[in-house]
Design a protein around this motif. Structure first.
Motif, PDB file in Angstrom:
ATOM      1  N   THR A   1      -2.790  -2.655   9.703  1.00 39.79           N
ATOM      2  CA  THR A   1      -2.823  -1.909  10.963  1.00 39.79           C
ATOM      3  C   THR A   1      -4.198  -1.303  11.183  1.00 39.79           C
ATOM      4  O   THR A   1      -5.040  -1.254  10.282  1.00 39.79           O
ATOM      5  N   GLY A   2      -4.422  -0.790  12.383  1.00 41.53           N
ATOM      6  CA  GLY A   2      -5.580   0.027  12.699  1.00 41.53           C
ATOM      7  C   GLY A   2      -6.914  -0.575  12.319  1.00 41.53           C
ATOM      8  O   GLY A   2      -7.189  -1.756  12.579  1.00 41.53           O
ATOM      9  N   LEU A   3      -7.744   0.241  11.695  1.00 45.51           N
ATOM     10  CA  LEU A   3      -9.081  -0.211  11.325  1.00 45.51           C
ATOM     11  C   LEU A   3      -9.039  -1.357  10.330  1.00 45.51           C
ATOM     12  O   LEU A   3      -9.866  -2.267  10.397  1.00 45.51           O
ATOM     13  N   GLY A   4      -8.092  -1.326   9.399  1.00 44.01           N
ATOM     14  CA  GLY A   4      -8.003  -2.406   8.422  1.00 44.01           C
ATOM     15  C   GLY A   4      -7.773  -3.741   9.087  1.00 44.01           C
ATOM     16  O   GLY A   4      -8.372  -4.760   8.710  1.00 44.01           O
ATOM     17  N   GLN A   5      -6.896  -3.768  10.077  1.00 35.57           N
ATOM     18  CA  GLN A   5      -6.647  -5.009  10.808  1.00 35.57           C
ATOM     19  C   GLN A   5      -7.903  -5.462  11.553  1.00 35.57           C
ATOM     20  O   GLN A   5      -8.262  -6.646  11.529  1.00 35.57           O
TER      21      GLN A   5
ATOM     22  N   ARG B   1       1.214  -2.134   1.594  1.00 36.12           N
ATOM     23  CA  ARG B   1       2.566  -1.944   1.068  1.00 36.12           C
ATOM     24  C   ARG B   1       3.642  -2.565   1.941  1.00 36.12           C
ATOM     25  O   ARG B   1       4.759  -2.785   1.474  1.00 36.12           O
ATOM     26  N   SER B   2       3.327  -2.850   3.219  1.00 36.28           N
ATOM     27  CA  SER B   2       4.325  -3.366   4.153  1.00 36.28           C
ATOM     28  C   SER B   2       4.037  -4.815   4.505  1.00 36.28           C
ATOM     29  O   SER B   2       3.025  -5.122   5.138  1.00 36.28           O
ATOM     30  N   ALA B   3       4.939  -5.703   4.105  1.00 33.26           N
ATOM     31  CA  ALA B   3       4.748  -7.120   4.396  1.00 33.26           C
ATOM     32  C   ALA B   3       4.753  -7.392   5.895  1.00 33.26           C
ATOM     33  O   ALA B   3       4.048  -8.281   6.381  1.00 33.26           O
ATOM     34  N   GLY B   4       5.534  -6.619   6.661  1.00 33.83           N
ATOM     35  CA  GLY B   4       5.636  -6.848   8.090  1.00 33.83           C
ATOM     36  C   GLY B   4       4.318  -6.682   8.818  1.00 33.83           C
ATOM     37  O   GLY B   4       3.932  -7.536   9.634  1.00 33.83           O
ATOM     38  N   THR B   5       3.613  -5.593   8.549  1.00 29.63           N
ATOM     39  CA  THR B   5       2.330  -5.372   9.223  1.00 29.63           C
ATOM     40  C   THR B   5       1.279  -6.362   8.740  1.00 29.63           C
ATOM     41  O   THR B   5       0.433  -6.806   9.522  1.00 29.63           O
TER      42      THR B   5
END
Length: 269
Positions: free
Chosen positions: A33-37, A55-59
């Motif tokens: 998400t966010g900056l990492g994405q 930690r979240s496979a969905g994101t």
């Protein structure tokens, strides 16, 4: 300024005329998400093979889909940076997938605020230290172990302007954790440049990311607030932060070692 849509983020990270990371393998923690994405998309647009971790496979799958839709190469690996064994396994998996590790961006982090120092909940303190500080150390140790044995590399840690460069009331624990990231970066940079590993940090201020929203604040309300709080008058675009990370990781920054690049529109100037 509104948060980036998938389409707008992809448009701003379209491949340049001369990609700087072709055939390079890049690991981005907190890449869902966010900056990492945004950082992961930017590296992929410049030819990198990108592993996004979180930690979240969905994101992570969302980031993966965006990269692949743009013609890039990527993989997703779930990992908790607060667990040293997870991070060691993450680096091993990255090497298995793409044959090496050239660049690592340690972006995973959390925010806890709303309390002064004397009232700061110890459970929030422990979470901040475990993820924002020890998580960066776990990541850096696993990354350097591979890089120094395989010709070197570049590491960029994501800190914040809050803590190392400016302080505000009510954000005690987060500010301490990010000040630690800045100090960790500079100390590690001196330790490992002789190993061929360049280590630097970026310190964003408010940016196109959910973490920069105050509790209950809308993006429109944030835009109004930043006109008052930032000399620049707006938040930083996610693509602007990503561009700084890519610069520090590139050969263009070959003599940049142990810097902490602030991207906050002049708030801490």
């Amino acid at each position: 300024m509104s948060a980036p849509t998938s389409a707008s983020m992809s448009a701003r990270t379209s491949a340049p005329a001369s990609p700087r990371f072709t055939d390079k393998t890049v690991l981005v923690t907190g890449g869902g998400t966010g900056l990492g994405q945004a950082i992961a998309l930017a590296f992929a647009a410049e030819g990198a093979k990108v592993v996004v971790a979180g930690r979240s496979a969905g994101t992570l799958d969302e980031t993966l889909s965006l990269i692949k839709a743009a013609g890039g190469t990527a993989a997703a690996v779930t990992a908790d940076v607060s667990r040293a064994e997870d991070v060691r396994a993450l680096v091993r998996r990255t090497v298995e997938l793409f044959g090496g590790l050239d660049v690592a961006v340690n972006n995973a982090g959390v925010f806890r605020g709303g309390h002064a120092a004397a009232d700061f909940p110890l459970e929030d303190w422990q979470t901040l230290m475990d993820i924002n500080v020890t998580g960066v150390l776990h990541s850096l140790q696993a990354e350097v172990a591979h890089m120094r044995a395989n010709g070197g590399g570049a590491i960029v840690n994501v800190s914040s302007n809050l803590g190392p460069h400016v302080r505000v009331p009510g954000v005690f624990g987060y500010q301490v954790s990010k000040a630690a990231v800045s100090a960790l970066t500079r100390a590690a940079a001196r330790d490992h440049i002789a190993d061929g590993v360049r280590i630097n940090a970026v310190s964003p201020g408010a940016s196109e990311a959910p973490m920069s929203l105050l509790p209950g604040e809308t993006e429109a309300e944030r835009e109004v607030r930043m006109k008052e709080q930032s000399p620049l008058g707006r938040v930083a675009a996610a693509s602007e932060v990503a561009a700084a990370v890519l610069y520090l990781a590139s050969e263009d920054a070959g003599s940049v070692v142990g810097t902490d690049l602030v991207i906050d529109g002049g708030v801490s100037a």
